[in-house]
Structures are given as structure tokens and as C-alpha cells.
Design an enzyme around this catalytic site. Structure first.
Site, mmCIF file in Angstrom:
data_model
loop_
_atom_site.group_PDB
_atom_site.id
_atom_site.type_symbol
_atom_site.label_atom_id
_atom_site.label_comp_id
_atom_site.label_asym_id
_atom_site.label_seq_id
_atom_site.Cartn_x
_atom_site.Cartn_y
_atom_site.Cartn_z
ATOM 1 N N ARG A 1 0.787 -1.147 0.033
ATOM 2 C CA ARG A 1 -0.065 0.043 0.051
ATOM 3 C C ARG A 1 0.766 1.423 -0.049
ATOM 4 N NH1 ARG A 1 -4.148 0.360 4.390
ATOM 5 N NH2 ARG A 1 -3.091 -1.493 5.507
ATOM 6 N N GLN B 1 13.947 -13.994 4.703
ATOM 7 C CA GLN B 1 12.606 -15.175 4.699
ATOM 8 C C GLN B 1 12.229 -15.156 3.136
ATOM 9 O OE1 GLN B 1 9.281 -13.293 6.259
ATOM 10 N NE2 GLN B 1 8.196 -15.033 6.384
HETATM 11 C C1 UD1 Z 1 -0.412 -8.789 12.354
HETATM 12 C C2 UD1 Z 1 -0.818 -9.862 13.486
HETATM 13 C C3 UD1 Z 1 -2.005 -9.409 13.826
HETATM 14 C C4 UD1 Z 1 -1.722 -7.807 14.516
HETATM 15 C C5 UD1 Z 1 -1.012 -7.022 13.567
HETATM 16 C C6 UD1 Z 1 -0.832 -5.902 14.085
HETATM 17 C C7 UD1 Z 1 -0.165 -12.023 12.710
HETATM 18 C C8 UD1 Z 1 -0.395 -13.337 12.319
HETATM 19 N N1 UD1 Z 1 -1.155 -11.100 12.719
HETATM 20 O O1 UD1 Z 1 -1.225 -8.828 11.469
HETATM 21 O O2 UD1 Z 1 -2.732 -10.231 14.906
HETATM 22 O O3 UD1 Z 1 -2.924 -7.126 15.044
HETATM 23 O O4 UD1 Z 1 -0.133 -7.823 12.841
HETATM 24 O O5 UD1 Z 1 -0.173 -4.914 13.021
HETATM 25 O O6 UD1 Z 1 0.931 -12.128 13.154
HETATM 26 N N2 UD1 Z 1 6.123 -10.107 7.968
HETATM 27 C C9 UD1 Z 1 7.305 -10.607 7.434
HETATM 28 N N3 UD1 Z 1 6.972 -11.780 6.773
HETATM 29 C C10 UD1 Z 1 5.858 -12.320 6.392
HETATM 30 C C11 UD1 Z 1 4.488 -11.538 6.954
HETATM 31 C C12 UD1 Z 1 4.793 -10.277 7.753
HETATM 32 O O7 UD1 Z 1 8.158 -10.458 7.905
HETATM 33 O O8 UD1 Z 1 5.806 -13.410 5.748
HETATM 34 C C13 UD1 Z 1 6.336 -8.828 8.703
HETATM 35 C C14 UD1 Z 1 5.790 -7.650 7.893
HETATM 36 O O9 UD1 Z 1 6.719 -6.963 7.133
HETATM 37 C C15 UD1 Z 1 5.169 -6.650 9.008
HETATM 38 C C16 UD1 Z 1 4.767 -7.734 10.256
HETATM 39 O O10 UD1 Z 1 5.384 -8.952 9.837
HETATM 40 O O11 UD1 Z 1 6.462 -5.816 9.691
HETATM 41 C C17 UD1 Z 1 3.376 -7.727 10.302
HETATM 42 O O12 UD1 Z 1 2.935 -8.316 9.037
HETATM 43 P P1 UD1 Z 1 1.405 -7.663 8.441
HETATM 44 O O13 UD1 Z 1 1.160 -8.442 7.205
HETATM 45 O O14 UD1 Z 1 1.506 -6.306 8.601
HETATM 46 O O15 UD1 Z 1 0.554 -8.477 9.552
HETATM 47 P P2 UD1 Z 1 -0.952 -8.228 9.924
HETATM 48 O O16 UD1 Z 1 -1.687 -9.271 9.055
HETATM 49 O O17 UD1 Z 1 -1.277 -7.015 9.845
#
Ligand code: UD1
Ligand code: CA
Length: 465
Positions: A15, A73
Site C-alpha cells: 500500500r 525470509q
Molecule cells: C499482524 C498480526 C495481527 C496484529 C497485526 C498488528 C499475525 C498473523 N497477525 O497482522 O494479529 O493485529 O499484525 O499490526 O501475526 N512480515 C514478515 N514476513 C511475513 C509476513 C509479515 O516479515 O511473511 C512482517 C511484515 O513486514 C510486518 C509484520 O511482519 O512488519 C506484520 O505483518 P503484517 O502483514 O502487517 O501482519 P498483519 O496481517 O497486519
């Protein structure tokens, strides 16, 4: 007890609609990830592990810090999968704190409270109640009551209509006993709506194991707000700047408008400092006592001594962080409006720099004045020198830079060109409009321009019919 910190920063940040990885976007002059690393650095961790993925090379090159390591990752299969990548880098025992690279304003104080709540034994979640919890993982508690035991985190997309009513959400930050974390991560499945490995599934595992799950709250909402879009980035920037402005004002700094004030680095102020609207401070800036700054000034990497007055629209640029030269302005000096001080400008006390005057890599001794439309580059200027309007140092021969040395009490007439290297002795006078390429002895008058001549009764040409 060992403390490891895992910072998740592999996500794409779709986004943001930017080619720059999300965590490298800047808030208050530093990347989002740098903010998180700075806070992590304050916690005394043994290891700080950053999970990179999208734009990994960029991210890894952009941030460097002691104890910092990167784990990649590829591909990104969810937050649980992200932390799984860090497992080999973690200690066997102790506590692991999980932070997000896109949640920049988390404070060390809140992180410490979370680590304490964990104590190497409990699963401690950072949670907050939001008026609009849409999109977040919900904290499901025993019996649905506010103080019931935490049972699980349910992601918004997987939540039932009743669970979506819950306003307490998981902020994305937790502190976990490391040994248990490793065990739980090994059991994650991706049988959910998004087909991802959810870190949040470890909460139900902890409950099943009989590991207590506790929740801690941040002091302010801004600490847990993440950045997903340019609008959220700007919103967080304003919140952060407003909080900074309020802190300065509590310390007695008089800001004309705390909503129109930006610090992108570190600003230190003495007493009775007044700052008009729309000023930007970058890098390391020190303002002495009694300093007054007019509207719309940009000041970067500079030391401004007591009682300096900087008039509106002045640009002071002490240079970048590498090759740090800085700018210093001595006590009682008057700068601007529309002045430009560049790296290596060193002004002693009571120097006057007026409108459209540029100073670079030059020292000006006490009481020197350059009040209008002038350039001083690679110059050494003595005390009480008066440097006339429109005068310049020609410091560059196309290949090399040369110095101009101007003694004490020299008077440089308007529109002079001083071709460096050249030295003007103490008390010398330069006639206006002179081009000076030879040294001038102390006390001499040097005039180097076409002599004025007169033709009496001169008849001007008239237009042909
Ligand atoms: C996550 C949480 C949710 C919480 C929210 C807060 C999980 C499953 N859910 O959701 O409960 O309310 O954050 O913002 O954890 N990232 C990686 N690798 C991945 C996926 C994500 O490094 O494969 C990192 C992203 O860059 C980010 C963070 O993890 O910094 C959170 O990822 P994001 O996709 O924003 O999580 P949400 O689905 O928003
Ligand atoms: Ca998110």
C-alpha cells in the site's frame, strides 16, 4: 538471562505503492527500521535479528548497528514463518522480544515492561483497545470478559462476527520464553483463511501448555501504530512531531505554533529560545540561549551560539552525516533573511550575514559583515571586515579550489571579484568593481578596473527612418 530481539521487516508494504522497501521510508528524518533498531539498541539485547525479504539487499545495506544480524525470509509465508527463520540465531534459553520494522514509535520503556511481564516464563503480549479494531488480530479472553485469561489471538479475517466485536487487539509485539517459542514455532500450521503461518497461533499453544499468557499496554497509541500507507506515515509523523513540540515547550522553548515545527534528528535548545512557524531542524542542531529563529528556516547539523538572530527563510546546511563539517554561528550574530550557510561556515561572535549571501568552508572572525548579495567560499575573513554587496571569491579555477585570506579591518568595495589564491593585508581597501588577482599589502588601496573617462558633448545615435 539472554535477551534476543527479532524485528520483522520482510513484508512488501504494497500500500505504500513505492519502489523503496516500506521499512526504509522516513519518519522524523530516520527510516522506520532505524527507529526500531534504535529502541532495540537501548534494551541491552545480546542479539538483534532483523528478518528481511522484500528489498532485502536494500534494507540490509541501509541500516547498520552493533549486535545486528540479518536473516532472510524467502518467500514470505506469514509472521510465524518469519520468526521461524530466526530460530537458529536465537539462544536456547532466555527471552525473545518480537518487534515490527514498520512500527517505529515503540518506546524502550514499553518494551522493557513487556520483557519484564514475560520474565523468561510467561507469554507477554502488547495489546491495546481501539475504537476501530478492523483488520487486527483480536485478543480472545476467557468468558469474553475484559480481565479474563487470554485464550487466543484470532486474526480479523478468521474471526466470527462476535469476535469482531472485541476491541482489544494484538499490536504485533510480544515477549516470549525462547525455548518455548522454538517448540511452538515447530508446530505452526497454515490452515487459515490466508493460508499463512501465523505467529499469533502460539498463544493458543501456550494456553494448551499451561504457560501463562499476560497482556501489557503501551503508554500511548502512537507507540503501536504501524505504517502501511503514505497517509498513515504522514499521520504518524504529525503525532510524533506534536509530541516532540510539546516536550520542547514544556522545557520553555517558545514555538509560535507547535503544529508547524519539524525535528528530523536531534535538537538541543538553551533557555529563552524562540522559533517561528515552519522551521525544520535536521541532523544535530544546538541552539544557545536567547536564540531567535524567524519563519521558514531550514537548519541542519549546526551549532548556533547564544543570542543569535536568524531571520526568515535562511538555509543553514552543515552537510551530511558522513563528511561532517558542520556550521557554527558565534554569539550575537545576525543571519538572514534569505541567507545560506553551507558546510564549513564558521562564524565568530557578532558576525552579520545578510540577504542572498552564501558562505561555504570559510571562517569569519568577530564582527565581520557581509550584508548583501555576496559569496564567500574557501575564505579566511578577519575581524571587522566589511565585505561589500555583490562581491565574490572566485575560489575555483575549474580544477582546484583556492583560499582567499582577508586580514582584519579590510574593506572590500561592492562588486569585487577576489581571484584566489589571494591575500588582502590588514586594513587594506578594495575599490568597488575591482577584479583582484594579486596580493594587496596591509593598509593599501587597490583599484583594478577600467579607468573612468569622459567625452564631452557626446551625441547619442538616433533611429534611422
Ligand atoms: C499482524 C498480526 C495481527 C496484529 C497485526 C498488528 C499475525 C498473523 N497477525 O497482522 O494479529 O493485529 O499484525 O499490526 O501475526 N512480515 C514478515 N514476513 C511475513 C509476513 C509479515 O516479515 O511473511 C512482517 C511484515 O513486514 C510486518 C509484520 O511482519 O512488519 C506484520 O505483518 P503484517 O502483514 O502487517 O501482519 P498483519 O496481517 O497486519
Ligand atoms: Ca500490519
Amino acid at each position: 538471562m539472554a535477551l534476543d530481539i527479532v524485528i520483522m521487516a520482510a513484508g512488501k508494504g504494497t500500500r505504500m505503492k513505492s519502489s523503496l522497501p516500506k521499512v526504509l521510508h522516513k519518519l522524523a528524518g530516520r527510516s522506520l527500521l532505524q527507529h526500531v533498531l534504535h529502541t532495540a539498541g537501548e534494551l541491552g539485547a545480546d542479539r538483534i535479528i532483523t528478518i528481511t525479504g522484500h528489498g532485502a539487499e536494500h534494507v540490509e545495506a541501509a541500516v547498520q548497528a552493533p549486535h545486528l544480524q540479518f536473516v532472510r525470509q524467502m518467500p514470505q509465508l506469514g509472521t510465524g514463518h518469519a520468526v521461524q527463520q530466526a530460530v537458529p540465531a536465537l539462544h536456547a534459553e532466555g527471552t525473545t522480544l518480537i518487534l515490527n520494522g514498520d512500527v517505529p514509535l515503540i518506546t524502550a520503556r514499553t518494551a522493557r515492561a513487556l520483557i519484564e511481564a514475560c520474565g523468561g516464563k510467561k507469554l507477554a503480549l502488547l495489546t491495546i483497545e481501539l475504537a476501530d479494531p478492523t483488520g487486527y488480530g483480536r485478543i480472545v479472553r476467557q468468558g469474553g470478559s475484559d480481565n479474563g485469561q487470554v485464550r487466543a489471538i484470532v486474526e480479523h479475517k478468521d474471526a466470527s462476527p462476535e469476535q469482531r466485536q472485541i476491541r482489544e487487539i494484538y499490536t504485533g509485539m510480544m515477549a516470549v520464553p525462547t525455548a518455548a517459542l522454538k517448540r511452538w514455532l515447530g508446530q505452526l500450521k497454515n490452515d487459515n483463511v490466508q493460508g499463512e503461518y501465523y505467529l499469533t497461533d502460539i498463544v493458543a499453544m501456550a494456553v494448551a501448555d499451561g504457560t501463562p499468557v499476560v497482556a501489557a499496554q503501551p503508554k500511548s497509541e502512537a507507540e503501536v501504530l504501524g505504517v502501511n500507507s503514505p497517509l498513515q506515515l504522514a499521520d504518524l509523523e504529525r503525532r510524533h512531531q506534536k509530541a516532540l513540540a510539546e516536550r520542547f515547550m514544556e522545557d520553555g522553548v517558545r514555538l509560535a505554533d507547535p503544529a508547524r515545527f519539524d525535528v528530523r534528528g536531534e535538537l538541543h535548545c538553551g533557555t529563552d529560545v524562540e522559533i517561528d512557524i515552519n522551521c525544520i531542524f535536521e541532523g544535530q542542531v544546538r541552539l544557545g540561549s536567547g536564540v531567535r529563529i524567524g519563519a521558514s528556516c531550514v537548519i541542519r547539523n549546526a551549532r548556533i551560539a547564544d543570542n543569535v538572530v536568524i531571520h526568515p527563510f535562511t538555509h543553514i546546511d552543515g552537510g551530511g552525516d558522513e563528511n561532517q563539517q558542520g556550521v557554527t554561528v558565534g554569539a550575537g550574530s545576525l543571519i538572514g533573511p534569505f541567507a545560506r550557510l553551507r558546510p564549513g561556515a564558521e562564524l565568530a561572535e557578532e558576525v552579520h550575514i545578510g540577504n542572498f549571501v552564501e558562505v561555504k568552508n570559510s571562517t569569519l572572525a568577530r564582527g565581520a559583515k557581509a550584508n548583501h548579495l555576496a559569496y564567500l567560499g574557501d575564505a579566511t575573513v578577519g575581524e571587522r571586515v566589511n565585505y561589500g554587496a555583490g562581491s565574490i571569491t572566485a575560489n575555483y579555477d575549474g580544477a582546484n579550489k583556492h583560499r582567499t585570506v582577508i586580514g582584519n579591518d579590510v574593506h572590500v568595495g561592492s562588486n569585487s571579484v577576489l581571484i584566489a589564491p589571494v591575500t588582502l593585508g590588514d586594513g587594506a581597501t578594495i575599490g568597488g568593481g575591482s577584479t583582484i588577482n594579486k596580493n594587496v599589502a596591509a593598509g593599501d588601496l587597490a583599484v583594478a578596473r577600467g579607468k573612468q573617462m569622459a567625452i564631452s558633448g557626446w551625441v547619442r545615435p538616433v533611429k534611422k527612418r
